[in-house]
Motif scaffolding. Sequence first.
Motif, PDB file in Angstrom:
ATOM      1  N   PRO A 126       0.812  -1.224   0.000  1.00  0.00           N
ATOM      2  CA  PRO A 126       0.000   0.000   0.000  1.00  0.00           C
ATOM      3  C   PRO A 126       0.843   1.271   0.000  1.00  0.00           C
ATOM      4  CG  PRO A 126      -0.852  -1.596   1.589  1.00  0.00           C
ATOM      5  CD  PRO A 126       0.454  -2.147   1.090  1.00  0.00           C
ATOM      6  N   VAL A 127       1.974   1.244   0.689  1.00  0.00           N
ATOM      7  CA  VAL A 127       2.835   2.419   0.736  1.00  0.00           C
ATOM      8  C   VAL A 127       3.459   2.672  -0.632  1.00  0.00           C
ATOM      9  CG1 VAL A 127       5.019   3.292   1.660  1.00  0.00           C
ATOM     10  CG2 VAL A 127       3.293   2.349   3.200  1.00  0.00           C
ATOM     11  N   THR A 128       3.927   1.618  -1.291  1.00  0.00           N
ATOM     12  CA  THR A 128       4.505   1.775  -2.619  1.00  0.00           C
ATOM     13  C   THR A 128       3.478   2.357  -3.583  1.00  0.00           C
ATOM     14  OG1 THR A 128       5.948  -0.117  -2.232  1.00  0.00           O
ATOM     15  CG2 THR A 128       5.655   0.569  -4.504  1.00  0.00           C
ATOM     16  N   TYR A 129       2.262   1.868  -3.508  1.00  0.00           N
ATOM     17  CA  TYR A 129       1.199   2.386  -4.381  1.00  0.00           C
ATOM     18  C   TYR A 129       0.943   3.860  -4.105  1.00  0.00           C
ATOM     19  CZ  TYR A 129      -3.412   3.074  -6.443  1.00  0.00           C
ATOM     20  OH  TYR A 129      -4.455   3.566  -7.170  1.00  0.00           O
ATOM     21  N   ALA A 130       0.882   4.240  -2.813  1.00  0.00           N
ATOM     22  CA  ALA A 130       0.632   5.633  -2.452  1.00  0.00           C
ATOM     23  C   ALA A 130       1.765   6.538  -2.926  1.00  0.00           C
ATOM     24  CB  ALA A 130       0.452   5.754  -0.937  1.00  0.00           C
ATOM     25  N   LEU A 131       3.003   6.056  -2.789  1.00  0.00           N
ATOM     26  CA  LEU A 131       4.152   6.856  -3.227  1.00  0.00           C
ATOM     27  C   LEU A 131       4.141   7.056  -4.737  1.00  0.00           C
ATOM     28  CD1 LEU A 131       6.928   5.319  -0.964  1.00  0.00           C
ATOM     29  CD2 LEU A 131       6.257   7.718  -0.997  1.00  0.00           C
ATOM     30  N   TRP A 132       3.898   5.980  -5.476  1.00  0.00           N
ATOM     31  CA  TRP A 132       3.905   6.092  -6.933  1.00  0.00           C
ATOM     32  C   TRP A 132       2.728   6.935  -7.414  1.00  0.00           C
ATOM     33  CZ3 TRP A 132       5.623   0.620  -8.984  1.00  0.00           C
ATOM     34  CH2 TRP A 132       6.926   0.378  -8.530  1.00  0.00           C
ATOM     35  N   ASP A 133       1.620   6.882  -6.691  1.00  0.00           N
ATOM     36  CA  ASP A 133       0.472   7.721  -7.027  1.00  0.00           C
ATOM     37  C   ASP A 133       0.837   9.197  -6.833  1.00  0.00           C
ATOM     38  OD1 ASP A 133      -1.982   8.715  -7.599  1.00  0.00           O
ATOM     39  OD2 ASP A 133      -3.028   7.784  -5.924  1.00  0.00           O
ATOM     40  N   ALA A 134       1.524   9.488  -5.709  1.00  0.00           N
ATOM     41  CA  ALA A 134       1.850  10.873  -5.390  1.00  0.00           C
ATOM     42  C   ALA A 134       2.837  11.479  -6.384  1.00  0.00           C
ATOM     43  CB  ALA A 134       2.429  10.948  -3.975  1.00  0.00           C
ATOM     44  N   ARG A 135       3.718  10.688  -6.949  1.00  0.00           N
ATOM     45  CA  ARG A 135       4.713  11.232  -7.874  1.00  0.00           C
ATOM     46  C   ARG A 135       4.354  10.936  -9.331  1.00  0.00           C
ATOM     47  NH1 ARG A 135       9.843   7.079  -6.947  1.00  0.00           N
ATOM     48  NH2 ARG A 135       8.621   5.192  -6.883  1.00  0.00           N
ATOM     49  N   SER A 136       3.076  10.697  -9.612  1.00  0.00           N
ATOM     50  CA  SER A 136       2.670  10.283 -10.955  1.00  0.00           C
ATOM     51  C   SER A 136       2.935  11.353 -11.996  1.00  0.00           C
ATOM     52  CB  SER A 136       1.186   9.906 -10.963  1.00  0.00           C
ATOM     53  OG  SER A 136       0.394  11.027 -10.580  1.00  0.00           O
ATOM     54  N   ARG A 137       2.929  12.631 -11.608  1.00  0.00           N
ATOM     55  CA  ARG A 137       3.181  13.685 -12.596  1.00  0.00           C
ATOM     56  C   ARG A 137       4.572  13.549 -13.208  1.00  0.00           C
ATOM     57  NH1 ARG A 137       2.575  19.180  -9.893  1.00  0.00           N
ATOM     58  NH2 ARG A 137       3.529  18.011  -8.194  1.00  0.00           N
ATOM     59  N   ILE A 138       5.549  13.178 -12.365  1.00  0.00           N
ATOM     60  CA  ILE A 138       6.901  12.970 -12.870  1.00  0.00           C
ATOM     61  C   ILE A 138       6.933  11.735 -13.758  1.00  0.00           C
ATOM     62  CG2 ILE A 138       9.304  12.531 -12.216  1.00  0.00           C
ATOM     63  CD1 ILE A 138       8.752  13.928  -9.588  1.00  0.00           C
ATOM     64  N   PHE A 139       6.249  10.677 -13.328  1.00  0.00           N
ATOM     65  CA  PHE A 139       6.362   9.402 -14.023  1.00  0.00           C
ATOM     66  C   PHE A 139       5.564   9.338 -15.309  1.00  0.00           C
ATOM     67  CE2 PHE A 139       7.575   7.482  -9.797  1.00  0.00           C
ATOM     68  CZ  PHE A 139       8.912   7.599 -10.090  1.00  0.00           C
ATOM     69  N   ASP A 140       4.630  10.258 -15.517  1.00  0.00           N
ATOM     70  CA  ASP A 140       3.972  10.314 -16.819  1.00  0.00           C
ATOM     71  C   ASP A 140       5.003  10.556 -17.910  1.00  0.00           C
ATOM     72  OD1 ASP A 140       1.467   9.824 -15.944  1.00  0.00           O
ATOM     73  OD2 ASP A 140       0.873  11.925 -15.747  1.00  0.00           O
TER      74      ASP A 140
ATOM     75  N   MET B  57       9.265  -7.434   8.075  1.00  0.00           N
ATOM     76  CA  MET B  57      10.426  -6.677   7.638  1.00  0.00           C
ATOM     77  C   MET B  57      10.590  -6.680   6.125  1.00  0.00           C
ATOM     78  SD  MET B  57      11.777  -5.083  10.086  1.00  0.00           S
ATOM     79  CE  MET B  57      13.116  -4.512   9.036  1.00  0.00           C
ATOM     80  N   GLY B  58      10.241  -7.782   5.470  1.00  0.00           N
ATOM     81  CA  GLY B  58      10.388  -7.829   4.023  1.00  0.00           C
ATOM     82  C   GLY B  58       9.560  -6.750   3.336  1.00  0.00           C
ATOM     83  N   LYS B  59       8.322  -6.529   3.798  1.00  0.00           N
ATOM     84  CA  LYS B  59       7.480  -5.497   3.203  1.00  0.00           C
ATOM     85  C   LYS B  59       8.004  -4.107   3.546  1.00  0.00           C
ATOM     86  CE  LYS B  59       3.011  -5.926   2.907  1.00  0.00           C
ATOM     87  NZ  LYS B  59       2.812  -6.195   1.477  1.00  0.00           N
ATOM     88  N   LEU B  60       8.581  -3.960   4.741  1.00  0.00           N
ATOM     89  CA  LEU B  60       9.141  -2.662   5.105  1.00  0.00           C
ATOM     90  C   LEU B  60      10.346  -2.322   4.224  1.00  0.00           C
ATOM     91  CD1 LEU B  60       8.864  -0.293   7.071  1.00  0.00           C
ATOM     92  CD2 LEU B  60      10.496  -1.447   8.567  1.00  0.00           C
ATOM     93  N   LEU B  61      11.176  -3.319   3.908  1.00  0.00           N
ATOM     94  CA  LEU B  61      12.302  -3.078   2.998  1.00  0.00           C
ATOM     95  C   LEU B  61      11.801  -2.619   1.632  1.00  0.00           C
ATOM     96  CD1 LEU B  61      14.693  -6.099   3.724  1.00  0.00           C
ATOM     97  CD2 LEU B  61      14.785  -3.786   4.650  1.00  0.00           C
ATOM     98  N   GLU B  62      10.722  -3.210   1.166  1.00  0.00           N
ATOM     99  CA  GLU B  62      10.126  -2.810  -0.106  1.00  0.00           C
ATOM    100  C   GLU B  62       9.702  -1.349  -0.053  1.00  0.00           C
ATOM    101  OE1 GLU B  62       6.286  -4.057  -2.880  1.00  0.00           O
ATOM    102  OE2 GLU B  62       6.989  -5.410  -1.313  1.00  0.00           O
ATOM    103  N   ASP B  63       9.083  -0.944   1.058  1.00  0.00           N
ATOM    104  CA  ASP B  63       8.621   0.431   1.201  1.00  0.00           C
ATOM    105  C   ASP B  63       9.787   1.408   1.305  1.00  0.00           C
ATOM    106  OD1 ASP B  63       6.108  -0.637   1.187  1.00  0.00           O
ATOM    107  OD2 ASP B  63       5.744  -0.380   3.329  1.00  0.00           O
ATOM    108  N   LEU B  64      10.846   1.009   1.994  1.00  0.00           N
ATOM    109  CA  LEU B  64      12.011   1.887   2.122  1.00  0.00           C
ATOM    110  C   LEU B  64      12.622   2.183   0.755  1.00  0.00           C
ATOM    111  CD1 LEU B  64      13.659   0.331   5.296  1.00  0.00           C
ATOM    112  CD2 LEU B  64      12.705   2.629   5.126  1.00  0.00           C
TER     113      LEU B  64
END
Length: 468
Positions: free
Chosen positions: A47-61, A111-118
């Motif tokens: 969920p954190v990765t999705y939220a981060l990528w959503d927030a920076r979508s203007r750059i990633f377009d 911890m594995g999911k936290l590493l993904e989020d970091l």
Amino acid sequence: MGSYPTPALSVTIPVASTFTSPFEDSPRAEDEARKPLSLWPGMYHSPVTYALWDARSRIFDRLFEPNDDAPPQSELRTRTPFHSRTTILYNFSTDYILREQYRDAWNEVRMGKLLEDLDALASTIAFKHCSDEDCKTRPLLLVTAAVDKMVLKKSLSVAIDLKIGGAVIWVGRSSIEIQLEVTQPSDDSSDASDPIALTANFIFVARDSKTGKGAPVNRLSPETVREKLLYEEAEARNEMRKWKRVNEKKEIENGEVNRLAALLAEGRIFCDIPALADRDTILIRDTRLENALICQPQQRNLHCRIFGGFLMKRAFELAFSTAYAFAGMMPCFLEVDRVDFLRPVDVGDFLRFKSCVLYTEFETTDQPLINVEVVAHVTRPELRSSELSNKFYFTFTVCPAAKATKTGFRIRKVVPATEEEARRILEHTQMMSQCPKRVSKKVGLKLNGVNGVNGVNGVNGVNGVHGV
């Protein structure tokens, strides 16, 4: 004879996606009717990765459909650490679904999911710092080069709100270093201990998205005393990395010959006269575990390569299992010593993870250290080739609660059977010996770590992703 009951009519159960399609109208009126295509990869991560990528979508377009004919970013800007500072908040205390997504088998944060989020947060910070915010230029390609250090100071509860914050602390010509801190207050309101639970340093390198060559990045101007101190420490680490690339192998060859011979002598007894080998010793090869997977599109990042956070998660979970099988009781994670991203992994690649206990340390008999190495190879059976992709190094100890239930507990010493294994031990122990010492509040051990200053100034996280 009795009659059988009449079979029930066939029932078809429809299955629907749990995500909203970016290509169709959203079912909720308040939502955007169309989300950018660049959000698709993040939908399959945390969920954190999705939220981060959503927030920076203007750059990633711009990244998702780059204009190769556009000129490269040429105007370098000077930014402060505050410009890239970003915080995310896990509302574990009130969001029970989120808590369940991150809960491990022992009611702590997985911890594995936290590493993904970091990794996802570090990537967001890197893009914020490096972007020129000019839609007429082609954006830089930023890739994770390494995780220089990650130290866990105390366990993370899945019942208490958790916060991750960080910023760029140093830049070179085409590389940047980002420091992240995970904070969580104690569940005991009377405990005034340091809320910082984990620190991590990520190194990114910038490439031209068309040519693939190194590209210059925006400059950094630290403002506060703490920011200046972090910049100086990161600069010293960068100089140390340069020195090691030139001198590390020479030093091992010239100064560690006797130690190499001693390591091999112990392993040779196991190979040649195993009946006389020390029963408290085991060969490295006998601690190995392995798994493999085909990399799927759902695991990709916004560059359509396999997401580095996913690789770290898989490597960590294999390392944890390796330490568990080796110790015979629950391991306790302490730190990520080093992660090297040597080559990208693509969708469709056949990826093999191999782990082993590289060595153990007995600074105290009560809390031994178990150092686990995980290497990832991209294997191409049709080409009869196997190429090294990633290296991961993790440190564990044994959970005190688990150890208390087992009398006469001892950790075995691991020894190499080949010169290649012995050299890997020497290279890693030398790297660790050059790091300053850090005290782990979690287990009361002196651990190799990276000097840092507690606290992330000016970071305020409220319900989700901030500063993006």
